[in-house]
Design an enzyme around this catalytic site. Structure first.
Site, PDB file in Angstrom:
ATOM      1  N   THR A 262      17.052 -49.002  -2.847  1.00 52.43           N
ATOM      2  CA  THR A 262      16.101 -50.696  -2.405  1.00 52.43           C
ATOM      3  C   THR A 262      16.057 -50.419  -1.020  1.00 52.43           C
ATOM      4  O   THR A 262      16.023 -49.637  -0.416  1.00 52.43           O
ATOM      5  CB  THR A 262      18.128 -50.858  -2.292  1.00 52.43           C
ATOM      6  OG1 THR A 262      17.685 -52.926  -1.968  1.00 52.43           O
ATOM      7  CG2 THR A 262      18.900 -50.587  -0.906  1.00 52.43           C
ATOM      8  N   GLN A 284      21.889 -53.734   3.609  1.00 48.51           N
ATOM      9  CA  GLN A 284      20.891 -52.895   2.573  1.00 48.51           C
ATOM     10  C   GLN A 284      21.208 -51.610   2.951  1.00 48.51           C
ATOM     11  O   GLN A 284      21.459 -50.125   1.217  1.00 48.51           O
ATOM     12  CB  GLN A 284      20.013 -52.888   2.539  1.00 48.51           C
ATOM     13  CG  GLN A 284      19.077 -54.673   2.642  1.00 48.51           C
ATOM     14  CD  GLN A 284      19.769 -55.312   0.932  1.00 48.51           C
ATOM     15  OE1 GLN A 284      19.624 -54.600  -0.422  1.00 48.51           O
ATOM     16  NE2 GLN A 284      21.029 -55.468   1.184  1.00 48.51           N
ATOM     17  N   HIS A 287      23.538 -49.411   0.209  1.00 48.50           N
ATOM     18  CA  HIS A 287      23.749 -48.918  -1.016  1.00 48.50           C
ATOM     19  C   HIS A 287      23.439 -48.053  -1.215  1.00 48.50           C
ATOM     20  O   HIS A 287      24.107 -47.493  -2.931  1.00 48.50           O
ATOM     21  CB  HIS A 287      22.483 -50.281  -1.617  1.00 48.50           C
ATOM     22  CG  HIS A 287      22.654 -51.304  -2.477  1.00 48.50           C
ATOM     23  ND1 HIS A 287      22.845 -51.486  -3.413  1.00 48.50           N
ATOM     24  CD2 HIS A 287      22.133 -52.340  -1.677  1.00 48.50           C
ATOM     25  CE1 HIS A 287      23.235 -52.953  -3.243  1.00 48.50           C
ATOM     26  NE2 HIS A 287      21.771 -53.492  -2.491  1.00 48.50           N
ATOM     27  N   GLU A 353      10.778 -54.653  -0.531  1.00 47.68           N
ATOM     28  CA  GLU A 353      11.281 -55.482  -1.740  1.00 47.68           C
ATOM     29  C   GLU A 353      11.828 -57.582  -0.955  1.00 47.68           C
ATOM     30  O   GLU A 353      11.505 -57.821  -1.736  1.00 47.68           O
ATOM     31  CB  GLU A 353      12.331 -54.555  -1.835  1.00 47.68           C
ATOM     32  CG  GLU A 353      13.515 -54.890  -3.393  1.00 47.68           C
ATOM     33  CD  GLU A 353      14.716 -54.081  -3.709  1.00 47.68           C
ATOM     34  OE1 GLU A 353      15.214 -54.317  -4.489  1.00 47.68           O
ATOM     35  OE2 GLU A 353      14.946 -52.987  -3.004  1.00 47.68           O
ATOM     36  N   HIS A 354      13.124 -56.614  -0.128  1.00 50.96           N
ATOM     37  CA  HIS A 354      13.598 -57.845   0.794  1.00 50.96           C
ATOM     38  C   HIS A 354      12.787 -58.154   1.453  1.00 50.96           C
ATOM     39  O   HIS A 354      12.647 -57.401   2.408  1.00 50.96           O
ATOM     40  CB  HIS A 354      14.816 -57.574   0.743  1.00 50.96           C
ATOM     41  CG  HIS A 354      16.157 -57.306  -0.345  1.00 50.96           C
ATOM     42  ND1 HIS A 354      16.007 -55.782  -0.941  1.00 50.96           N
ATOM     43  CD2 HIS A 354      16.190 -58.059  -1.671  1.00 50.96           C
ATOM     44  CE1 HIS A 354      16.654 -55.544  -1.741  1.00 50.96           C
ATOM     45  NE2 HIS A 354      16.542 -56.934  -2.123  1.00 50.96           N
ATOM     46  N   ASP A 387      20.982 -61.618  -3.341  1.00 53.85           N
ATOM     47  CA  ASP A 387      22.035 -60.766  -3.868  1.00 53.85           C
ATOM     48  C   ASP A 387      22.402 -61.385  -4.821  1.00 53.85           C
ATOM     49  O   ASP A 387      22.906 -60.693  -6.263  1.00 53.85           O
ATOM     50  CB  ASP A 387      22.400 -60.110  -3.324  1.00 53.85           C
ATOM     51  CG  ASP A 387      20.872 -58.774  -2.750  1.00 53.85           C
ATOM     52  OD1 ASP A 387      20.491 -58.472  -3.394  1.00 53.85           O
ATOM     53  OD2 ASP A 387      22.104 -58.084  -1.743  1.00 53.85           O
ATOM     54  N   GLU A 441     -25.548 -56.110 -26.434  1.00 54.89           N
ATOM     55  CA  GLU A 441     -24.842 -54.968 -25.368  1.00 54.89           C
ATOM     56  C   GLU A 441     -24.936 -54.334 -27.197  1.00 54.89           C
ATOM     57  O   GLU A 441     -23.975 -53.363 -27.620  1.00 54.89           O
ATOM     58  CB  GLU A 441     -23.515 -56.228 -25.749  1.00 54.89           C
ATOM     59  CG  GLU A 441     -22.820 -56.820 -24.934  1.00 54.89           C
ATOM     60  CD  GLU A 441     -21.672 -57.146 -24.629  1.00 54.89           C
ATOM     61  OE1 GLU A 441     -20.639 -56.904 -26.132  1.00 54.89           O
ATOM     62  OE2 GLU A 441     -21.248 -57.769 -23.661  1.00 54.89           O
ATOM     63  N   HIS A 446     -22.243 -59.037 -34.296  1.00 53.34           N
ATOM     64  CA  HIS A 446     -21.572 -59.377 -33.895  1.00 53.34           C
ATOM     65  C   HIS A 446     -22.075 -61.315 -34.074  1.00 53.34           C
ATOM     66  O   HIS A 446     -21.263 -62.013 -34.065  1.00 53.34           O
ATOM     67  CB  HIS A 446     -21.370 -59.743 -32.555  1.00 53.34           C
ATOM     68  CG  HIS A 446     -19.924 -58.516 -31.729  1.00 53.34           C
ATOM     69  ND1 HIS A 446     -19.908 -57.268 -32.095  1.00 53.34           N
ATOM     70  CD2 HIS A 446     -18.232 -59.002 -31.509  1.00 53.34           C
ATOM     71  CE1 HIS A 446     -19.138 -56.867 -32.029  1.00 53.34           C
ATOM     72  NE2 HIS A 446     -18.147 -57.342 -31.741  1.00 53.34           N
TER      73      HIS A 446
END
Length: 458
Positions: A262, A284, A287, A353-354, A387, A441, A446
């Site tokens: 985190t 944080q 963690h 992340e945050h 959270d 192509e 096709h």
């Protein structure tokens, strides 16, 4: 909130050494900013890969026997079959602390309201008379959700994984969390209670890379219990072994991301309150010793005041040793910038992340950010809110991947299926273009597949 479940035991705190990265006057490009901002010393996937390859191989070849051996090896649990009995789920919910139940119910309610609003609408586009192209959003059939264990307990991760899957319309949901020796070889009862609140009854006491392998490839039935059917998508946070397993099975199943440890970045100016900035950095750092806490500011006075607050608050928090180690690591520190513009550029380079915005006119500043998993605006929107009870999802991209990926949401569990419905006249209108392009192509068949529909014999 990305989680590393193997946390060290708490021990007496050391002093915080919150380093400084000074970007002022350096005129850095985006590449230079990305190189300069603090980052963790990443464990390479190679460190874990061979161990995870062996675990996946064992689960694929030996099924529940391998899972039983791995539960004993890694969790110290004797296990016959990992499926959690229905009676254990009901008991966990019945015995749940009423205050915790109320908090979980509120979190579920807010997450549901946000997830329900995320579901994209089906689309029909008429490109001409009889020329209709549609896009229909269809849920995957079955998902496997992983919730880590370890010293911490994460019922909030049950909510964050399950709610968007339900909102997407997924009909079959399995959840895995490591077996806990202290709880008779079952996952933590609060995890089970959260799953029961959400109506999830297929829960397995399986941890780590082996859970990801079991979800991806399935496990045949054996004498002690039923099969674990394979899933289409695997989501949920975990340590490097979980992340490596998800990378290795990607392509067999869809995954949300290979989440790392985190991280929080806070963009703050002289108007910010040092005590709040420090509290959020610490939240944080709590963690994991490898968690990243970064302050980006153009105010030397604020940086100094935050350092003082970090020393004071870290000494008094429960997991002070873990916090101090995280704050003192190479992944954490103060980034000094010349002004707000360079601060925003540093935020986009870091792609947190945050990301918290604690500046004057914080909403306007937040609107200028391009890269972040989630943005928390002002003094009353801390990451802790996200959270648990903001309604947003806390499973977010880390390690700079927010520059190109999104947090867990309803679309993680949906597929966009395009439907093409042309009439004869509508096809004939573009048939010449198709023939021209197929010739360009060097794929003439096709074009012939189109012209065949307009020959006289038809």
């Amino acid at each position: 909130m990305t989680i590393s479940p193997e946390l060290p035991a708490t021990s007496p705190a050391a002093a915080v050494t919150f380093r400084t990265v000074d970007l002022r006057g350096r005129g850095l490009t985006l590449a230079g900013l990305r190189a300069a901002v603090p980052r963790a010393r990443q464990h390479t996937m190679a460190d874990a890969e061979q161990k995870v390859v062996d675990i996946i191989k064992a689960v694929r070849e030996d099924g529940f026997s391998a899972l039983s051996d791995l539960a004993l090896r890694f969790d110290g649990v004797q296990q016959v079959h990992p499926r959690v009995p229905a009676a254990s789920m009901a008991r966990a919910l019945a015995e749940l602390d009423p205050a915790v139940r109320s908090a979980l119910e509120e979190s579920i309610s807010r997450a549901r309201r946000f997830a329900d609003g995320q579901r994209p609408r089906d689309l029909d586009v008429e490109l001409g008379d009889g020329a209709l192209v549609s896009q229909n959003w269809v849920p995957v059939s079955r998902v496997g959700l992983y919730v880590p264990g370890g010293l911490a307990v994460y019922p909030s991760s049950v909510i964050m994984n399950v709610v968007p899957a339900l909102a997407a319309g997924v009909q079959s949901i399995a959840l895995a969390s490591p077996p806990q020796k202290d709880f008779g070889g079952l996952p933590h009862p609060t995890i089970l209670a959260a799953a029961a609140l959400l109506g999830i009854d297929e829960v397995y006491a399986i941890g780590g890379a082996q859970a990801i392998a079991a979800f991806a490839y399935g496990v045949p039935a054996h004498d002690a219990g039923p099969a674990l059917e394979p899933v289409d998508v695997v989501t949920g946070p975990g340590n490097i072994f979980v992340a490596t397993a998800k990378r290795l099975v990607k392509g067999v199943v869809g995954i949300d991301s290979e989440a790392g440890t985190t991280e929080i970045a806070i963009l703050a100016d002289a108007t910010a309150q040092p005590a709040l900035v420090a509290a959020d950095l610490i939240s944080q750092a709590e963690h994991d010793p490898q968690a990243a806490s970064v302050l980006i500011t153009d105010s030397e006075d604020l940086a100094a005041a935050v350092r003082t607050e970090l020393d004071r608050q870290a000494a008094g928090t429960k997991h002070s040793a873990r916090v101090c180690e995280a704050l003192s690591g190479p992944q954490s520190g103060v980034v000094l910038v010349e002004d707000l513009a360079q601060g925003i550029a540093a935020c986009d380079a870091y792609a947190a992340e945050h990301l918290e915005i604690m500046t004057a006119d914080a909403p306007a500043v937040a609107a200028r950010i391009r890269n972040a998993g989630a943005i928390f605006v002002g003094d009353y929107s801390p990451v802790s809110l996200g959270d648990y009870c903001a309604g947003s999802n806390h499973v977010l991209p880390t390690s700079g991947t927010a520059a190109f990926s999104s947090g867990l949401n309803v679309t993680t569990f949906l597929r966009a299926i395009q439907v093409i419905n042309y009439s004869r006249a509508a096809l004939q209108e573009v048939s010449g273009h198709i023939v021209s392009l197929s010739g360009a192509e060097d794929l003439p068949a096709h074009g012939e597949a189109v012209t065949a529909r307009f020959r006289e014999a038809n």
